[in-house]
Design a protein around this motif. Structure first.
Motif, PDB file in Angstrom:
ATOM      1  N   LYS A 167      16.492  65.854  35.944  1.00 35.89           N
ATOM      2  CA  LYS A 167      17.301  65.417  36.873  1.00 35.89           C
ATOM      3  C   LYS A 167      17.439  63.883  36.493  1.00 35.89           C
ATOM      4  N   ASP A 168      16.497  63.271  35.873  1.00 41.64           N
ATOM      5  CA  ASP A 168      16.614  61.832  35.525  1.00 41.64           C
ATOM      6  C   ASP A 168      17.425  61.691  34.228  1.00 41.64           C
ATOM      7  N   LEU A 169      17.821  62.318  33.573  1.00 40.84           N
ATOM      8  CA  LEU A 169      18.710  62.153  32.433  1.00 40.84           C
ATOM      9  C   LEU A 169      19.851  61.745  32.665  1.00 40.84           C
ATOM     10  N   PRO A 170      20.485  61.146  31.757  1.00 41.83           N
ATOM     11  CA  PRO A 170      21.583  60.141  32.071  1.00 41.83           C
ATOM     12  C   PRO A 170      23.125  60.944  32.171  1.00 41.83           C
ATOM     13  N   PHE A 171      23.113  61.999  32.947  1.00 42.25           N
ATOM     14  CA  PHE A 171      24.553  62.847  33.145  1.00 42.25           C
ATOM     15  C   PHE A 171      25.211  62.002  34.222  1.00 42.25           C
ATOM     16  N   SER A 172      26.690  62.092  33.756  1.00 38.34           N
ATOM     17  CA  SER A 172      27.640  61.266  34.676  1.00 38.34           C
ATOM     18  C   SER A 172      28.101  61.879  35.817  1.00 38.34           C
ATOM     19  N   ALA A 173      28.049  61.087  36.698  1.00 39.55           N
ATOM     20  CA  ALA A 173      28.389  61.734  38.110  1.00 39.55           C
ATOM     21  C   ALA A 173      30.242  61.767  38.015  1.00 39.55           C
ATOM     22  N   PHE A 174      30.813  61.447  37.074  1.00 39.68           N
ATOM     23  CA  PHE A 174      32.200  61.212  37.071  1.00 39.68           C
ATOM     24  C   PHE A 174      32.873  62.026  35.860  1.00 39.68           C
TER      25      PHE A 174
END
Length: 452
Positions: free
Chosen positions: A174-181
């Motif tokens: 869950k800390d990986l850099p997925f985009s919220a957008f």
């Protein structure tokens, strides 16, 4: 006797291309200012989207690139789609500019997200360099996202998000850099484009070797065996910009309020330039701040609250409870605020600029990341560097907000974090001294570009 006039040597001209978001514009303009002070002529190529004001930077030449973004795309929060469109649409404008300046520009220095620049520069036989405005840890974690995409493991199963990513301690999935957008597939395409750049002469990195030694060693071994890396952080300290590069108007009326507060008593709250909140999240923040009984300076950015214009959420009941203990503004002069003696903590989205600015002033952090590399930064702040603590819950609750603020600001755990943060400040100051690592890498960078 005939006298000869002394010719002033012509400056080598560099073309700098920032990514048009606040967290990317600032470091690029600091770098531009530093390079100009060290003898280079500077042209800044910028998009129509979030365009820069040339009058604020009279020493530079400015070039506008027509990004041809639709109004719908500009007003959307789909960062990946905006970036993909910019990289496609701005190529012709940059080619035209380089064609008109053949022999004048010796190097194109571009943000990693403006990856189209590398191919254009290479096509004209012009050297190029990449500026990375995130951590080395974020770089490595992006590659983990690519691996998951290649293995068809996205979206992640809910049960696995708390698990630690193999070989990426202490990062969890869950800390990986997925985009919220944006869609993960679009972000994966951008990551792939960033890391398939092959002709760059060097990488300029806004990080410090002692902050992430193993991560930088790993990157050098895997990707940069022949290409020099110049870790020159904190960029915001190397050359102050004489005028603001903020896309929003900074409200300095909060500074007189800060002057009246006791040392280390104020928690500064700012969630950056693109995070979005619901009204419920805003209310939980408000009452958590009020119930903590700590003085606070809170930035509520216009447009950051869905369905609301900004600070009109403040109720009479809230105002009565808080009184003069709180100050709310739409945007603040952040570097001045973090450097103020009254500020003892920073509730942040953990963007890398904000993180470096906080560490540079010895201010511990309360972490509430929103998107992308902010989640990686938050994990490092709380678990590796131990100069902050994370508000972890999916839903923001006022009781947790109150407890987090008090833990950071008045309890023993927060005091220890403040001591470690002050140690970071001293080490960062050492990096910036004449024989410090950042200063030495900056000198090497200047010599390197001079050799082109």
């Amino acid at each position: 006797m005939e006298t000869k006039s002394l010719e002033v040597p012509k400056r080598q001209r560099l073309l700098l291309v920032p990514c048009p978001y606040q967290g990317h514009i600032n470091p690029m303009l600091h770098l531009a200012t530093f390079l100009h002070q060290n003898g280079f002529a500077i042209t800044v190529a910028h998009t129509f989207f979030n365009s820069l004001n040339p009058h604020h930077h009279p020493d530079f030449t400015f070039l506008r690139l027509n990004d041809r973004l639709s109004d719908d795309l500009v007003t959307s929060s789909d960062v990946a789609s905006v970036l993909l469109a910019i990289n496609h649409n701005c190529r012709a404008g940059l080619e035209e500019a380089l064609a008109a300046a053949v022999g004048d520009i010796v190097c194109v220095i571009h943000d990693e997200l403006m990856y189209f620049c590398e191919a254009v520069a290479s096509g004209f036989g012009v050297r190029s360099m990449v500026v990375r405005t995130t951590t080395a840890a974020a770089c490595i974690s992006r590659l983990a996202v690519l691996q998951l995409q290649a293995e068809n493991r996205l979206p992640l199963l809910h049960g696995s998000i708390e698990d630690e990513v193999p070989n990426l301690h202490p990062l969890r999935f869950k800390d990986l850099p997925f985009s919220a957008f944006s869609e993960t597939s679009k972000m994966a395409q951008i990551i792939l484009n960033i890391y398939t750049i092959t002709t760059s002469s060097a990488v300029i990195w806004n990080t410090i070797p002692w902050l992430e030694p193993s991560e930088l060693t790993q990157i050098k071994a895997k990707f940069c065996k022949k290409v020099p890396i110049f870790p020159i952080a904190p960029i915001h300290k190397i050359s102050p910009i004489s005028s603001s590069s903020s896309l929003l108007n900074e409200d300095s009326t909060c500074l007189p309020w800060l002057h009246k507060q006791p040392p280390n008593s104020v928690i500064y709250v700012s969630l950056g330039s693109i995070a979005l909140l619901t009204n419920q999240q805003l209310l939980e923040m408000a009452w958590g701040l009020a119930n903590s009984k700590q003085p606070f300076l809170w930035v509520v950015r216009p447009g950051s609250v869905q369905g609301s214009g900004g600070t009109e959420f403040v109720s009479k009941e809230f105002q009565e409870k808080v009184g003069d203990r709180g100050c709310i503004v739409e945007w603040a002069p952040q570097k001045e605020v973090l450097g103020h003696r009254a500020v003892g903590g920073f509730w942040s989205h953990c963007g890398w600029n904000s993180t470096l600015e906080s560490l540079s002033e010895g201010v511990p952090m309360l972490c509430r990341p929103y998107s992308g590399d902010q989640k990686v930064n938050s994990r490092y702040i709380s678990c590796v560097w131990r100069v902050g603590l994370a508000l972890e819950g999916h839903e923001l609750k006022r009781k947790e907000v109150e407890m987090g603020i008090r833990k950071l600001m008045v309890e023993e755990e927060g005091r220890r974090m403040r001591e470690r943060a002050m140690d970071f400040k001293r080490r960062i100051e050492d990096c910036l001294r004449e024989d410090g690592s950042s200063s030495l890498h900056l000198k090497e960078l200047v010599d390197f570009v001079m050799s082109f």
